[in-house]
Structure formats: C-alpha cells, structure tokens
Enzyme design. Structure first.
Site, PDB file in Angstrom:
ATOM      1  CG  ASP A   1      27.440  16.041  59.129  1.00 38.82           C
ATOM      2  OD1 ASP A   1      28.626  15.655  59.061  1.00 38.82           O
ATOM      3  OD2 ASP A   1      26.659  15.993  58.154  1.00 38.82           O
TER       4      ASP A   1
ATOM      5  CG  ASP B   1      23.001  23.779  54.614  1.00 36.47           C
ATOM      6  OD1 ASP B   1      24.234  23.910  54.459  1.00 36.47           O
ATOM      7  OD2 ASP B   1      22.181  23.920  53.687  1.00 36.47           O
TER       8      ASP B   1
ATOM      9  CE1 TYR C   1      36.743  18.188  47.857  1.00 37.73           C
ATOM     10  CE2 TYR C   1      38.833  17.700  46.800  1.00 37.73           C
ATOM     11  CZ  TYR C   1      38.001  17.622  47.904  1.00 37.73           C
ATOM     12  OH  TYR C   1      38.435  16.989  49.056  1.00 37.73           O
TER      13      TYR C   1
ATOM     14  CE  LYS D   1      38.248  20.310  50.428  1.00 37.06           C
ATOM     15  NZ  LYS D   1      37.784  20.362  51.823  1.00 37.06           N
TER      16      LYS D   1
ATOM     17  CB  THR E   1      35.968   9.027  54.331  1.00 35.34           C
ATOM     18  OG1 THR E   1      35.994   9.776  53.113  1.00 35.34           O
ATOM     19  CG2 THR E   1      37.214   9.330  55.145  1.00 35.34           C
TER      20      THR E   1
HETATM   21  N1  LIG Z   1      38.070  11.199  51.550  1.00 35.48           N
HETATM   22  C1  LIG Z   1      39.087  11.707  50.866  1.00 35.48           C
HETATM   23  O1  LIG Z   1      39.728  11.027  50.057  1.00 35.48           O
HETATM   24  C2  LIG Z   1      39.501  13.140  51.097  1.00 35.48           C
HETATM   25  C3  LIG Z   1      40.720  13.578  50.574  1.00 35.48           C
HETATM   26  C4  LIG Z   1      41.132  14.889  50.801  1.00 35.48           C
HETATM   27  C5  LIG Z   1      40.336  15.744  51.538  1.00 35.48           C
HETATM   28  N2  LIG Z   1      39.144  15.306  52.026  1.00 35.48           N
HETATM   29  C6  LIG Z   1      38.350  16.245  52.814  1.00 35.48           C
HETATM   30  O2  LIG Z   1      38.113  15.674  54.082  1.00 35.48           O
HETATM   31  C7  LIG Z   1      36.960  16.288  54.656  1.00 35.48           C
HETATM   32  C8  LIG Z   1      36.087  15.219  55.273  1.00 35.48           C
HETATM   33  O3  LIG Z   1      35.511  14.436  54.257  1.00 35.48           O
HETATM   34  P1  LIG Z   1      35.293  12.857  54.413  1.00 35.48           P
HETATM   35  O4  LIG Z   1      36.309  12.218  53.559  1.00 35.48           O
HETATM   36  O5  LIG Z   1      35.192  12.499  55.841  1.00 35.48           O
HETATM   37  O6  LIG Z   1      33.912  12.691  53.655  1.00 35.48           O
HETATM   38  P2  LIG Z   1      32.440  12.519  54.229  1.00 35.48           P
HETATM   39  O7  LIG Z   1      31.561  12.699  53.037  1.00 35.48           O
HETATM   40  O8  LIG Z   1      32.351  11.264  55.007  1.00 35.48           O
HETATM   41  O9  LIG Z   1      32.269  13.745  55.238  1.00 35.48           O
HETATM   42  C9  LIG Z   1      31.864  15.032  54.864  1.00 35.48           C
HETATM   43  C10 LIG Z   1      30.812  15.475  55.855  1.00 35.48           C
HETATM   44  O10 LIG Z   1      30.471  16.845  55.583  1.00 35.48           O
HETATM   45  C11 LIG Z   1      29.068  16.976  55.794  1.00 35.48           C
HETATM   46  N3  LIG Z   1      28.537  18.125  55.067  1.00 35.48           N
HETATM   47  C12 LIG Z   1      28.480  18.287  53.720  1.00 35.48           C
HETATM   48  N4  LIG Z   1      27.850  19.423  53.416  1.00 35.48           N
HETATM   49  C13 LIG Z   1      27.516  20.026  54.597  1.00 35.48           C
HETATM   50  C14 LIG Z   1      26.826  21.223  54.927  1.00 35.48           C
HETATM   51  N5  LIG Z   1      26.361  22.041  53.990  1.00 35.48           N
HETATM   52  N6  LIG Z   1      26.654  21.521  56.248  1.00 35.48           N
HETATM   53  C15 LIG Z   1      27.116  20.689  57.213  1.00 35.48           C
HETATM   54  N7  LIG Z   1      27.759  19.524  56.941  1.00 35.48           N
HETATM   55  C16 LIG Z   1      27.955  19.197  55.651  1.00 35.48           C
HETATM   56  C17 LIG Z   1      28.494  15.666  55.252  1.00 35.48           C
HETATM   57  O11 LIG Z   1      27.174  15.420  55.704  1.00 35.48           O
HETATM   58  C18 LIG Z   1      29.521  14.661  55.747  1.00 35.48           C
HETATM   59  O12 LIG Z   1      29.162  14.111  57.000  1.00 35.48           O
HETATM   60  C19 LIG Z   1      36.306  17.088  53.526  1.00 35.48           C
HETATM   61  O13 LIG Z   1      36.595  18.458  53.676  1.00 35.48           O
HETATM   62  C20 LIG Z   1      36.976  16.542  52.282  1.00 35.48           C
HETATM   63  O14 LIG Z   1      36.984  17.474  51.218  1.00 35.48           O
HETATM   64  C21 LIG Z   1      38.714  14.028  51.833  1.00 35.48           C
END
Ligand SMILES: NC(=O)c1ccc[n+]([C@@H]2O[C@H](COP(=O)([O-])OP(=O)(O)OC[C@H]3O[C@@H](n4cnc5c(N)ncnc54)[C@H](O)[C@@H]3O)[C@@H](O)[C@H]2O)c1
Length: 250
Positions: free
Chosen positions: A39, A65, A156, A160, A191
């Site tokens: 992360d 990153d 976004y 995806k 989340t």
């Molecule tokens: N939460 C929702 O409603 C939802 C819905 C559909 C899809 N998603 C997808 O689920 C996945 C997880 O997201 P989440 O909901 O747990 O959100 P979150 O923001 O809690 O987690 C995303 C994580 O990605 C990390 N991250 C971002 N940029 C980065 C980089 N450049 N290098 C390394 N790490 C990086 C962040 O630090 C974070 O810990 C994502 O791909 C998101 O698009 C989420």
C-alpha cells in the site's frame, strides 16, 4: 525473514484499505498463503501485516506507490527476499476522484488510469514468471460495477472497464498454464472510499436492502484465489446485492 510457505505467497495491493485488509486476512487464514501487504500508505500496510502476523499468518508490509516507474521490478525483488516466489496477485488498490467531464484534468485522468489499470498490468507482467511456475497461479483484479454499467465519474468508470477487459485479454498470455485471471465488480461497499452521505440511499436501492461489507467481496476473491476455482477464467463477478441489474444508485 524466512519464507514459511515457499511459492505460496499472495501479493495484495491496497492491503491497508477497507477491502484489501479483509482480503489479506481471508487469503492468509483461508488459503494458508503468506501475504505481501502492499500500500502507498505505510502505516496502514504495516497495520495489516501486523494483524496478520498476530493471527499466525506469515506477512510483511511493502509501502509502495504502485504507479512509480520502479514499483513492479523492486516489488518482485523485495517480495522474493522477504517471503518467496509469488503464486497469487490480487490487485485491489484503487482511487476514485469524484469529478465529471468538465472538472477532470489530464493529470487526474492519468493518475486514475495509472493506479486502477496500468499498475495491475505492470504487476501482472512483473510476476508472470512466478505465477506460471506456481502450483496454481491466480490473478484477481478488483474492478467495479461502474466499469460495466458506466458511472457519473468517467475516469473511474473507464479505468474499471479497461481493467475488466484486461482481465479477459490476459488469458492469451497464460495459455497452457494453470494460471487463471478473474475480476470482481463490487457495488457500494462500506469502506473509506464510500460516499457515506449516499449510503442510506444506495442501500434502499439495493434489492438485498444493504450495501456490501468488505467481507462479502473478500469471500468471492477468496474463492477465485483458491484451487477449487480452476475452471473459472477470464470472468468478472458482479457483487452488488443485485443493484446494478435493476437501476443506478443515482
Ligand atoms: N468502496 C466501494 O464502494 C467500492 C465499490 C466498487 C469497487 N471498489 C474498489 O475496491 C477497491 C478497494 O477500495 P476500498 O473500497 O477498500 O477503498 P480504500 O480507499 O479503503 O482502499 C484503497 C487502497 O488503495 C491504496 N492505494 C491508492 N493508491 C495507491 C498507490 N498508488 N499505490 C499503492 N496503494 C494505493 C490506498 O492507500 C488504500 O489503502 C478499489 O479498487 C476500489 O476501486 C470500491
């Protein structure tokens, strides 16, 4: 640190986030994998790795990153050194910028593409040799229902959609091996990424009457990561309580 599991190592990106942390635990506890917790946020990656180790799971934090030029190559090296050869790559890190056509500049568009689709591509490329030599290699990508249906935030949604297409297109590169590549497409999930102000409205528009818990999605990722899913390849599983079949959350 000595590798306990040899070639049974899962690289989980976004492991400090809501879904990533739960998935890391699911893979470690359920499949007996050692977990590389990747992360950009060092504190959260470290917290997840510590929680896993506290539960008796081999794990290490990799504060990286994933969009940096050197991320993929240096991750291969450091994960090999600390944990061993990689059998599972789970691309969960993602970013959502709530911007529309008029207020998405080129830098923001590129950043979203870099995190959400270019990094999964480069990481799959970097770990491909490991995956092919594993007993059963698995790649699971976290897309979104937005990549199937479209969404009001175009960068976004487009990122995806590209990730979903990448998931099925990569089959050609793993032809003849035991590696499968699949994706999940969650709907609204509880989340830090969630728009909390809209949570109640989105739950009311979901046939199951609730938004997702990260555990709901991690369970499917766990199945797609396990040996029993060997016949499932190139697919995207929608996990949204039925919401996207009927209408938009808007
Ligand atoms: N939460 C929702 O409603 C939802 C819905 C559909 C899809 N998603 C997808 O689920 C996945 C997880 O997201 P989440 O909901 O747990 O959100 P979150 O923001 O809690 O987690 C995303 C994580 O990605 C990390 N991250 C971002 N940029 C980065 C980089 N450049 N290098 C390394 N790490 C990086 C962040 O630090 C974070 O810990 C994502 O791909 C998101 O698009 C989420």
């Amino acid at each position: 640190m000595a590798a306990l599991h040899g070639s049974s190592v899962a690289v989980v990106t976004g492991a400090g986030g809501g879904l990533g942390a739960v998935t890391a635990k699911t893979l470690g506890a359920g499949l007996g994998l050692a977990v590389a917790c990747v992360d950009i946020d060092e504190a959260s990656a470290t917290r997840t790795a510590e929680e896993l180790r506290g539960a008796g799971i081999e794990a290490a934090a990799f504060p990286v990153d994933i969009t940096s030029e050197t991320a993929a190559a240096s991750l291969v090296e450091s994960v090999h050194t600390e944990l061993g050869s990689v059998s599972h790559l789970v691309n969960i890190a993602g970013v959502l910028r709530r911007t529309h056509l008029a207020d998405t500049d080129a830098a923001s568009w590129r950043m979203v593409m870099d995190v959400n689709v270019t990094a999964p591509f480069l990481l799959t490329q970097a770990f491909a040799d490991d995956l092919r030599t594993a007993e059963y290699g698995r790649v699971v990508n976290c897309a979104s229902f937005a990549g199937i249906r479209g969404y009001e935030y175009p960068a976004y949604a487009a990122s995806k959609a590209a990730l979903i297409n990448l998931t099925s297109s990569l089959l050609f590169d793993f032809w003849g091996s035991a590696v499968t590549v699949n994706a999940v497409a969650p709907g609204a999930m509880d989340t830090p990424m969630l728009d909390r102000a809209a949570a109640e409205r989105m739950a009311a528009k979901t046939p199951t009457g609730r938004i997702l818990a990260p555990e709901d999605v991690a369970a499917v990722i766990g199945f797609l990561s396990g040996p029993a899913s060997r016949g499932v390849n190139g697919t995207t599983t929608v996990i949204d309580g039925g919401a996207s079949l009927l209408f938009s959350y808007r």
